[in-house]
Design an enzyme around this catalytic site. Structure first.
Site, short mmCIF file in Angstrom:
data_model
loop_
_atom_site.label_atom_id
_atom_site.label_comp_id
_atom_site.label_asym_id
_atom_site.label_seq_id
_atom_site.Cartn_x
_atom_site.Cartn_y
_atom_site.Cartn_z
N VAL A 154 0.94 -1.10 0.11
CA VAL A 154 0.10 -0.12 0.08
C VAL A 154 0.97 1.25 -0.04
CG1 VAL A 154 -1.75 1.43 1.39
CG2 VAL A 154 -1.73 -1.23 1.34
N HIS A 195 2.64 4.02 6.33
CA HIS A 195 2.00 3.02 7.50
C HIS A 195 3.34 2.49 8.14
CE1 HIS A 195 1.99 0.40 3.95
NE2 HIS A 195 2.27 -0.60 4.77
P1 AMP Z 1 2.92 -3.39 3.35
O1 AMP Z 1 2.43 -2.19 2.26
O2 AMP Z 1 3.32 -4.57 2.91
O3 AMP Z 1 3.59 -2.70 4.26
O4 AMP Z 1 1.43 -3.75 4.16
C1 AMP Z 1 0.08 -3.33 3.86
C2 AMP Z 1 -0.79 -3.81 4.80
O5 AMP Z 1 -2.04 -3.32 4.79
C3 AMP Z 1 -1.00 -5.22 4.97
O6 AMP Z 1 -0.61 -6.10 6.12
C4 AMP Z 1 -2.41 -5.61 4.60
O7 AMP Z 1 -3.00 -6.42 5.39
C5 AMP Z 1 -2.98 -4.18 5.22
N1 AMP Z 1 -4.24 -3.73 4.58
C6 AMP Z 1 -4.70 -3.54 3.21
N2 AMP Z 1 -5.84 -3.08 3.29
C7 AMP Z 1 -6.42 -2.83 4.49
C8 AMP Z 1 -7.55 -2.47 4.82
N3 AMP Z 1 -8.42 -2.16 3.86
N4 AMP Z 1 -7.65 -2.41 6.42
C9 AMP Z 1 -6.67 -2.72 7.06
N5 AMP Z 1 -5.51 -3.23 6.70
C10 AMP Z 1 -5.34 -3.26 5.46
#
Ligand code: AMP
Length: 115
Positions: free
Chosen positions: A97, A101
């Site tokens: 994403v 975060h």
């Molecule tokens: P990363 O970009 O690999 O650091 O992780 C992205 C994180 O966002 C993952 O652990 C996903 O499970 C989480 N994620 C993606 N979409 C959502 C959502 N709609 N609500 C909560 N978590 C999310």
């Protein structure tokens, strides 16, 4: 706000998430695919794609973002047991994403070494 960013929409309250903390600068919510009993994502409400996009002007914001972590950890009951903070940045880190975060992961013993 980036109109096609899912985390911007969560910060704006436009799509559902289990929000555990929110203020004028940051939002924290439960990861939809938790990897541990506690798995919270903390995001700036402002759209910043990744660590690489942070500017000097973002330093107070990022200090605030890190500063709310102990409050969230206390809410989650992991202050004493400990927790891991992860910021995936770019392809080798599997950043999926593209909205900055911070993962707070805890509630179980973490694997070590990392990587
Ligand atoms: P990363 O970009 O690999 O650091 O992780 C992205 C994180 O966002 C993952 O652990 C996903 O499970 C989480 N994620 C993606 N979409 C959502 C959502 N709609 N609500 C909560 N978590 C999310």
């Amino acid at each position: 706000m980036s109109t096609d960013c899912i985390f911007c929409k969560i910060a704006a309250g436009e799509i559902p998430a289990t929000v555990v903390y929110r203020d004028e600068l940051v939002t924290a919510f439960r990861d939809i695919h938790p990897v541990a009993p506690t798995h919270i994502l903390v995001i700036p409400n402002k759209h910043i794609p990744s660590t690489n996009d942070l500017s000097e002007a973002d330093q107070p914001l990022m200090g605030h973002l890190l500063g709310v972590v102990p409050k969230i950890a206390a809410q989650e009951g992991v202050v004493q047991s400990g927790y891991r903070l992860i910021v995936n940045t770019g392809p080798d880190a599997n950043q999926v994403v593209m909205h900055f975060h911070l993962h707070i992961i805890g509630g179980q013993r973490m694997k070590y070494p990392m990587g």
